[in-house]
Design a protein around this motif. Structure first.
Motif, PDB file in Angstrom:
ATOM      1  N   UNK A  45      53.332 -31.428  84.838  1.00  0.00           N
ATOM      2  CA  UNK A  45      54.359 -31.941  84.126  1.00  0.00           C
ATOM      3  C   UNK A  45      54.061 -33.480  83.904  1.00  0.00           C
ATOM      4  N   UNK A  46      53.367 -34.125  84.885  1.00  0.00           N
ATOM      5  CA  UNK A  46      53.247 -35.572  84.810  1.00  0.00           C
ATOM      6  C   UNK A  46      51.728 -35.872  84.001  1.00  0.00           C
ATOM      7  N   UNK A  47      50.789 -34.926  84.210  1.00  0.00           N
ATOM      8  CA  UNK A  47      49.498 -35.048  83.724  1.00  0.00           C
ATOM      9  C   UNK A  47      48.643 -36.048  84.310  1.00  0.00           C
ATOM     10  N   UNK A  48      48.889 -36.110  85.834  1.00  0.00           N
ATOM     11  CA  UNK A  48      47.987 -36.647  86.797  1.00  0.00           C
ATOM     12  C   UNK A  48      47.694 -36.160  87.744  1.00  0.00           C
ATOM     13  N   UNK A  49      46.762 -36.196  88.404  1.00  0.00           N
ATOM     14  CA  UNK A  49      46.117 -35.556  89.750  1.00  0.00           C
ATOM     15  C   UNK A  49      46.969 -36.326  91.013  1.00  0.00           C
ATOM     16  N   UNK A  50      47.539 -35.525  91.741  1.00  0.00           N
ATOM     17  CA  UNK A  50      48.504 -35.964  92.785  1.00  0.00           C
ATOM     18  C   UNK A  50      47.642 -35.771  94.213  1.00  0.00           C
ATOM     19  N   UNK A  51      46.924 -34.878  94.422  1.00  0.00           N
ATOM     20  CA  UNK A  51      46.012 -34.826  95.519  1.00  0.00           C
ATOM     21  C   UNK A  51      44.747 -34.830  95.498  1.00  0.00           C
ATOM     22  N   UNK A  52      44.024 -35.003  96.340  1.00  0.00           N
ATOM     23  CA  UNK A  52      42.560 -35.013  96.308  1.00  0.00           C
ATOM     24  C   UNK A  52      42.245 -33.865  97.521  1.00  0.00           C
ATOM     25  N   UNK A  53      41.521 -33.052  96.931  1.00  0.00           N
ATOM     26  CA  UNK A  53      41.158 -31.832  97.902  1.00  0.00           C
ATOM     27  C   UNK A  53      39.892 -31.835  98.448  1.00  0.00           C
ATOM     28  N   UNK A  55      37.248 -29.852 101.934  1.00  0.00           N
ATOM     29  CA  UNK A  55      37.413 -28.873 102.886  1.00  0.00           C
ATOM     30  C   UNK A  55      38.158 -29.286 104.275  1.00  0.00           C
ATOM     31  N   UNK A  56      38.336 -30.386 104.336  1.00  0.00           N
ATOM     32  CA  UNK A  56      39.068 -31.075 105.386  1.00  0.00           C
ATOM     33  C   UNK A  56      40.662 -31.085 105.344  1.00  0.00           C
ATOM     34  N   UNK A  57      41.067 -30.820 103.956  1.00  0.00           N
ATOM     35  CA  UNK A  57      42.381 -30.981 103.729  1.00  0.00           C
ATOM     36  C   UNK A  57      42.704 -31.516 102.351  1.00  0.00           C
ATOM     37  N   UNK A  58      43.964 -32.350 102.369  1.00  0.00           N
ATOM     38  CA  UNK A  58      44.098 -32.967 100.982  1.00  0.00           C
ATOM     39  C   UNK A  58      44.866 -34.240 101.375  1.00  0.00           C
ATOM     40  N   UNK A  59      44.733 -35.341 100.719  1.00  0.00           N
ATOM     41  CA  UNK A  59      45.464 -36.623 100.827  1.00  0.00           C
ATOM     42  C   UNK A  59      45.829 -36.968  99.364  1.00  0.00           C
ATOM     43  N   UNK A  60      46.976 -37.743  99.363  1.00  0.00           N
ATOM     44  CA  UNK A  60      47.691 -37.967  98.091  1.00  0.00           C
ATOM     45  C   UNK A  60      46.683 -39.277  97.345  1.00  0.00           C
ATOM     46  N   UNK A  61      46.658 -38.820  96.145  1.00  0.00           N
ATOM     47  CA  UNK A  61      45.976 -40.003  95.150  1.00  0.00           C
ATOM     48  C   UNK A  61      46.705 -41.024  95.220  1.00  0.00           C
ATOM     49  N   UNK A  62      46.610 -42.332  94.466  1.00  0.00           N
ATOM     50  CA  UNK A  62      47.632 -43.226  94.224  1.00  0.00           C
ATOM     51  C   UNK A  62      48.848 -42.865  93.442  1.00  0.00           C
ATOM     52  N   UNK A  65      50.891 -41.065  95.968  1.00  0.00           N
ATOM     53  CA  UNK A  65      51.449 -41.914  96.897  1.00  0.00           C
ATOM     54  C   UNK A  65      52.831 -42.438  96.400  1.00  0.00           C
ATOM     55  N   UNK A  66      52.749 -42.660  95.091  1.00  0.00           N
ATOM     56  CA  UNK A  66      53.944 -43.043  94.317  1.00  0.00           C
ATOM     57  C   UNK A  66      55.039 -41.863  94.340  1.00  0.00           C
ATOM     58  N   UNK A  67      54.506 -41.064  94.149  1.00  0.00           N
ATOM     59  CA  UNK A  67      55.503 -39.674  93.815  1.00  0.00           C
ATOM     60  C   UNK A  67      55.987 -39.461  95.501  1.00  0.00           C
ATOM     61  N   UNK A  68      55.295 -39.399  96.429  1.00  0.00           N
ATOM     62  CA  UNK A  68      55.678 -39.440  97.887  1.00  0.00           C
ATOM     63  C   UNK A  68      56.982 -40.252  98.270  1.00  0.00           C
ATOM     64  N   UNK A  69      56.716 -41.362  97.790  1.00  0.00           N
ATOM     65  CA  UNK A  69      57.768 -42.514  98.212  1.00  0.00           C
ATOM     66  C   UNK A  69      58.932 -42.315  97.634  1.00  0.00           C
ATOM     67  N   UNK A  70      58.775 -42.098  95.999  1.00  0.00           N
ATOM     68  CA  UNK A  70      60.315 -41.620  95.602  1.00  0.00           C
ATOM     69  C   UNK A  70      60.680 -40.289  96.007  1.00  0.00           C
ATOM     70  N   UNK A  71      59.895 -39.324  96.333  1.00  0.00           N
ATOM     71  CA  UNK A  71      60.537 -37.831  96.605  1.00  0.00           C
ATOM     72  C   UNK A  71      61.108 -38.095  97.991  1.00  0.00           C
ATOM     73  N   UNK A  72      60.660 -38.724  98.800  1.00  0.00           N
ATOM     74  CA  UNK A  72      61.272 -39.038 100.381  1.00  0.00           C
ATOM     75  C   UNK A  72      62.388 -39.654 100.135  1.00  0.00           C
ATOM     76  N   UNK A  73      62.523 -40.740  99.075  1.00  0.00           N
ATOM     77  CA  UNK A  73      64.131 -41.258  98.895  1.00  0.00           C
ATOM     78  C   UNK A  73      65.070 -40.117  98.219  1.00  0.00           C
TER      79      UNK A  73
END
Length: 303
Positions: A45-53, A55-62, A65-73
Motif C-alpha cells: 500500500x505504501x510502497x516501502x519496506x517496513x521490516x528487516x527480516x 534468521x533472528x527475527x524482524x526489526x522495523x526499518x525507519x 518505526x514511523x508507522x509503529x509510532x502512529x499505529x500505537x497512537x
C-alpha cells in the motif's frame, strides 16, 4: 488512498513488539502466514519496506518505526473510543495496562488493584514489572496507560503525579547485636555485613556511595534475587538487610526477624504515577487512576 485496517495495524505492532512473526501470531491467535500477508499488504500500500527480516527475527526499518509510532497512537485512540462507548453501553468495560516497579508491587499495588477489580468486574488490568527507568520509557512509548515508579525517575514529557511514600528499614534476626534497637542510623549498620537484593541494585549502589563519602565501606556478604531468599539469609545470620519497611514488615514475623526504621533523611522514598496525558486516558484507566489516588495514605504515614 488509505487502505490499512485496524487489525493489520494491531498485527504490525505485535510483530514489532515481539521481534518475530511467529511469536506475534501466537500472541494474536492467528496463523503466521496470515500475519505475513497483512504486513506485505501494508508494504504494498505504501510502497516501502517496513521490516528487516533475518534468521533472528524482524526489526522495523525507519519507515516501520514511523508507522509503529502512529499505529500505537491510532490503536490507543480506537481503544479509548471503544472503551468510552462501552462504559456507557455496558457499565464499565475496559482494559488498562500498568507498568510498575518491584517496590510498588511488593508493597501496596496488589491490594489496591484487588479492591478496584472487585468493584469493576468488567475492567481488565494487566500489570508488568519493570525497573523504574523502563517504566517511564514504556509509558512514553505507549506500551502502557499508567506507570508507577520512583520520583527520582520523573523526567521527560510525561505527567508525574505524586502518589505514595515508603521508608527504608534494617532487617535483622533476633540474635543480631542490633535486634533490640527501635531506630537506627545507616552508619551504624556498616559495622556488619549486608545481604543485598538484586532488584534494588540502584539502592545498593547508592548505599555504597554514601558509605564511601563517609570514609566507610559497605560490605555485601551476598546478593539474592528474591525477598524470600533475603529473609532466609538474614534469618540464618549471614548479614542484615536494608529494604523498604512497607515491603518487609508483613512477612518479617514469619521468619522471626526485626524491622528497625532508618532515621537518615534519604531513607524516605517517593513514588509517582506517570501518564502521557491524564485528560486523554480512557474512562477505565481514569477510573483506576482516581481509585489509586483516593487510596493514598496521609503524607508520612506508614501503612
Amino acid at each position: 488512498m488509505w487502505g490499512v485496517d485496524p487489525v493489520s495495524l494491531r498485527l504490525f505492532v505485535a510483530v514489532c513488539e515481539e521481534g518475530a512473526i511467529a511469536r506475534a501470531s501466537e500472541r494474536e491467535f492467528i496463523a503466521p502466514s496470515a500475519v505475513s500477508k497483512r504486513i506485505a499488504d501494508i508494504e504494498a500500500t505504501f510502497g516501502v519496506q517496513l521490516l528487516l527480516r533475518s534468521k533472528h527475527g524482524v526489526v522495523p526499518t525507519p519507515a516501520g518505526q514511523a508507522l509503529l509510532r502512529h499505529a500505537r497512537q491510532l490503536m490507543r485512540d480506537m481503544e479509548r473510543l471503544q472503551g468510552e462507548l462501552s462504559e456507557y453501553a455496558e457499565g464499565g468495560r475496559g482494559h488498562v495496562r500498568i507498568l510498575a516497579n518491584v517496590s510498588s508491587i511488593m508493597e501496596f499495588l496488589p491490594e489496591e488493584l484487588s479492591e478496584f477489580l472487585l468493584a469493576n468486574e468488567h475492567i481488565q488490568v494487566d500489570i508488568e514489572e519493570r525497573f523504574s527507568p523502563d517504566v517511564v520509557r514504556g509509558v512514553a512509548e505507549g506500551n502502557a496507560d499508567l506507570g508507577i515508579c520512583r520520583k527520582s525517575m520523573a523526567s521527560g514529557d510525561l505527567e508525574f503525579i505524586p502518589y505514595r511514600q515508603d521508608h527504608l528499614a534494617v532487617l535483622v534476626n533476633d540474635k543480631h547485636p542490633l535486634a533490640g534497637r527501635t531506630r537506627i542510623a545507616f552508619a551504624e549498620t556498616l559495622d556488619f555485613e549486608h545481604v543485598g537484593l538484586s532488584v534494588y541494585a540502584t539502592l545498593n549502589a547508592f548505599m555504597q556511595r554514601t558509605a564511601a563519602q563517609n570514609g566507610r565501606e559497605l560490605r555485601f556478604r551476598s546478593h539474592v534475587s528474591t525477598f524470600e531468599a533475603a529473609y532466609r539469609l538474614v534469618q540464618l545470620g549471614l548479614g542484615l538487610g536494608v529494604f523498604p519497611q512497607e515491603a518487609v514488615s508483613r512477612y518479617a514475623g514469619l521468619f522471626g526477624l526485626h524491622v528497625i526504621p532508618l532515621v537518615d533523611d534519604w531513607a524516605l522514598g517517593e513514588f509517582v504515577i506517570c501518564v502521557r496525558d491524564a485528560e486523554a486516558l480512557s474512562l477505565s484507566a481514569r477510573r483506576l487512576l482516581n481509585h489509586l489516588l483516593a487510596r493514598m495514605p496521609p503524607v508520612g504515614e506508614v501503612p
